[in-house]
Design a protein around this motif. Structure first.
Motif, PDB file in Angstrom:
ATOM      1  N   THR A  51      -8.263  -5.735  -2.136  1.00 19.02           N
ATOM      2  CA  THR A  51      -7.456  -6.647  -1.623  1.00 19.02           C
ATOM      3  C   THR A  51      -8.387  -8.068  -1.168  1.00 19.02           C
ATOM      4  O   THR A  51      -9.339  -7.389  -0.463  1.00 19.02           O
ATOM      5  CB  THR A  51      -6.770  -6.326  -0.400  1.00 19.02           C
ATOM      6  OG1 THR A  51      -5.870  -5.149  -0.772  1.00 19.02           O
ATOM      7  CG2 THR A  51      -5.711  -7.485   0.408  1.00 19.02           C
ATOM      8  N   TYR A  91       0.665  -1.273  -0.097  1.00 16.53           N
ATOM      9  CA  TYR A  91       0.023  -0.038   0.162  1.00 16.53           C
ATOM     10  C   TYR A  91       1.086   1.300   0.153  1.00 16.53           C
ATOM     11  O   TYR A  91       0.586   2.138  -0.584  1.00 16.53           O
ATOM     12  CB  TYR A  91      -1.029   0.037   1.058  1.00 16.53           C
ATOM     13  CG  TYR A  91      -2.030  -0.777   1.338  1.00 16.53           C
ATOM     14  CD1 TYR A  91      -2.499  -1.611   0.042  1.00 16.53           C
ATOM     15  CD2 TYR A  91      -2.698  -1.323   2.612  1.00 16.53           C
ATOM     16  CE1 TYR A  91      -3.434  -2.462   0.178  1.00 16.53           C
ATOM     17  CE2 TYR A  91      -3.729  -2.350   2.643  1.00 16.53           C
ATOM     18  CZ  TYR A  91      -4.246  -2.854   1.242  1.00 16.53           C
ATOM     19  OH  TYR A  91      -5.083  -3.899   1.371  1.00 16.53           O
ATOM     20  N   THR A 151      -8.212   5.152  -2.968  1.00 17.08           N
ATOM     21  CA  THR A 151      -8.484   3.701  -3.108  1.00 17.08           C
ATOM     22  C   THR A 151      -8.761   3.328  -4.453  1.00 17.08           C
ATOM     23  O   THR A 151      -9.419   2.740  -5.180  1.00 17.08           O
ATOM     24  CB  THR A 151      -9.799   3.209  -2.478  1.00 17.08           C
ATOM     25  OG1 THR A 151     -10.881   4.342  -2.598  1.00 17.08           O
ATOM     26  CG2 THR A 151      -9.486   3.463  -0.814  1.00 17.08           C
ATOM     27  N   ARG A 194      -9.447  -3.684   5.890  1.00 15.29           N
ATOM     28  CA  ARG A 194      -9.938  -2.680   5.616  1.00 15.29           C
ATOM     29  C   ARG A 194      -9.340  -1.653   6.527  1.00 15.29           C
ATOM     30  O   ARG A 194      -9.109  -0.511   6.030  1.00 15.29           O
ATOM     31  CB  ARG A 194     -11.620  -2.685   6.046  1.00 15.29           C
ATOM     32  CG  ARG A 194     -12.606  -3.474   4.968  1.00 15.29           C
ATOM     33  CD  ARG A 194     -13.975  -3.459   5.512  1.00 15.29           C
ATOM     34  NE  ARG A 194     -14.726  -3.832   4.429  1.00 15.29           N
ATOM     35  CZ  ARG A 194     -16.376  -3.894   4.696  1.00 15.29           C
ATOM     36  NH1 ARG A 194     -16.547  -4.036   6.044  1.00 15.29           N
ATOM     37  NH2 ARG A 194     -16.824  -4.236   3.616  1.00 15.29           N
ATOM     38  N   VAL A 214      -3.418   2.158  -2.167  1.00 17.78           N
ATOM     39  CA  VAL A 214      -4.250   1.066  -1.506  1.00 17.78           C
ATOM     40  C   VAL A 214      -5.050   0.542  -2.977  1.00 17.78           C
ATOM     41  O   VAL A 214      -5.468   1.304  -3.757  1.00 17.78           O
ATOM     42  CB  VAL A 214      -5.451   1.853  -0.416  1.00 17.78           C
ATOM     43  CG1 VAL A 214      -6.653   0.704  -0.327  1.00 17.78           C
ATOM     44  CG2 VAL A 214      -4.766   2.206   0.606  1.00 17.78           C
ATOM     45  N   GLN A 264      -6.099  -0.520   5.114  1.00 20.51           N
ATOM     46  CA  GLN A 264      -6.459   0.460   3.869  1.00 20.51           C
ATOM     47  C   GLN A 264      -6.758   1.692   4.408  1.00 20.51           C
ATOM     48  O   GLN A 264      -6.143   2.744   3.800  1.00 20.51           O
ATOM     49  CB  GLN A 264      -7.395   0.081   2.996  1.00 20.51           C
ATOM     50  CG  GLN A 264      -7.310  -1.494   2.269  1.00 20.51           C
ATOM     51  CD  GLN A 264      -8.599  -2.180   1.715  1.00 20.51           C
ATOM     52  OE1 GLN A 264      -9.553  -2.108   2.064  1.00 20.51           O
ATOM     53  NE2 GLN A 264      -8.141  -2.699   0.555  1.00 20.51           N
TER      54      GLN A 264
END
Length: 280
Positions: free
Chosen positions: A244, A236, A280, A266, A241, A269
């Motif tokens: 995944t 990341y 993201t 999560r 990010v 991230q």
């Protein structure tokens, strides 16, 4: 080239998890992934349960038997069946392993490839044919291995060369990088950093088995370990990010434990976005 396939954190769907996943929602999972070979033509109760999920959540397909690295002709009938499955269920992305898995018959294993320029050219041609039949991009995955064949490239350079020549996308399996880094003594962080960010569609993480201190077996049968979580954090940091997915193939724990690993993804991230400003 980066594929906008899905977002967030997902889980690999296995038949042993199908009943437990019927009650899942977007608050627990952002997406699911299935192997199309295990579901093409499946009807009845199982087919209805799968359909209920594909109507509720985004799905990816992860192939098992395309034999991208092999010499036998590609199975065009299989590709057409996969295309029909993708269309039927509105699947948003399809990935396959960068490996050999068949010769005169299916080997039921992912065999290593020679990391050579000749292999790059041959596999790129096969990838382009797959994309033509499927009428959508192909996402290829770096695989775990336990032997290396002769070739003038290292693994990372080979993967990058195939991606560039085939003009396709990458499923970066973080656990496979970790496993191979131990088995073949290379720097996992440097491998991750060498991957082309613009081609990374999504990521995999999984657990593995410690056969010995210098031999890891990619089983998908255990929780993700801390060094793999750390390598995901590094991924990341380097690439931003990315969606995944958690893989678990057997030794299934209670659903709450699997959801807990997805929640951990999560949280990682979110931390990466907040601390480094990556999207993201």
């Amino acid at each position: 080239m980066q594929a906008d396939v899905v977002s967030g954190a997902g889980l690999g769907l296995r038949r042993g998890l199908l009943a437990g996943l019927q009650a899942c929602s977007a608050s627990e999972l952002d997406f699911l992934e299935v192997a199309p070979e295990n579901w093409i033509g499946v009807g009845g109760r199982l087919g209805k349960q799968l359909r209920a999920l594909t109507e509720r959540l985004p799905f990816l397909c992860h192939g098992l038997s395309l034999n991208l690295g092999g010499f036998a002709p590609l199975d065009i009938e299989l590709l057409k069946a996969i295309k029909g499955f993708l269309d039927q269920h509105g699947i948003v992305g399809y990935s396959e392993h960068l490996s050999t898995c068949a010769d005169h018959a299916q080997l039921y294993d992912l065999m290593p490839l020679p990391f050579s320029e000749e292999a790059v050219k041959r596999i790129a041609e096969r990838v382009r044919l797959v994309q033509d039949v499927l009428e959508r991009p192909l996402i290829i995955e770096n695989v775990s291995a336990y032997a290396q064949l002769p070739g003038e490239l290292d693994e990372a350079a080979f993967v990058c060369a195939v991606l560039e020549r085939a003009d396709c996308q990458l499923l970066l399996d973080v656990n496979n990088v970790f496993v191979n880094s131990i088995n073949f003594n290379f720097d996992a962080q440097a491998y991750i950093a060498s991957m082309p960010s613009a081609r990374i569609a999504y990521l995999h993480v999984a657990g593995h088995y410690d056969q010995a201190s210098d031999l890891k077996i990619d089983t998908h049968g255990a929780p993700v370990i801390d060094p793999v979580w750390a390598l995901l954090e590094h991924t990341y940091a380097v690439h931003g990010v990315r969606p995944t997915l958690l893989e678990r193939d057997f030794n299934f724990p209670p659903m709450a434990e699997l959801y807990g690993e997805v929640v951990h993804i999560r949280q990682m991230q979110l931390a990466a976005v907040q601390s480094r400003g990556y999207g993201t």
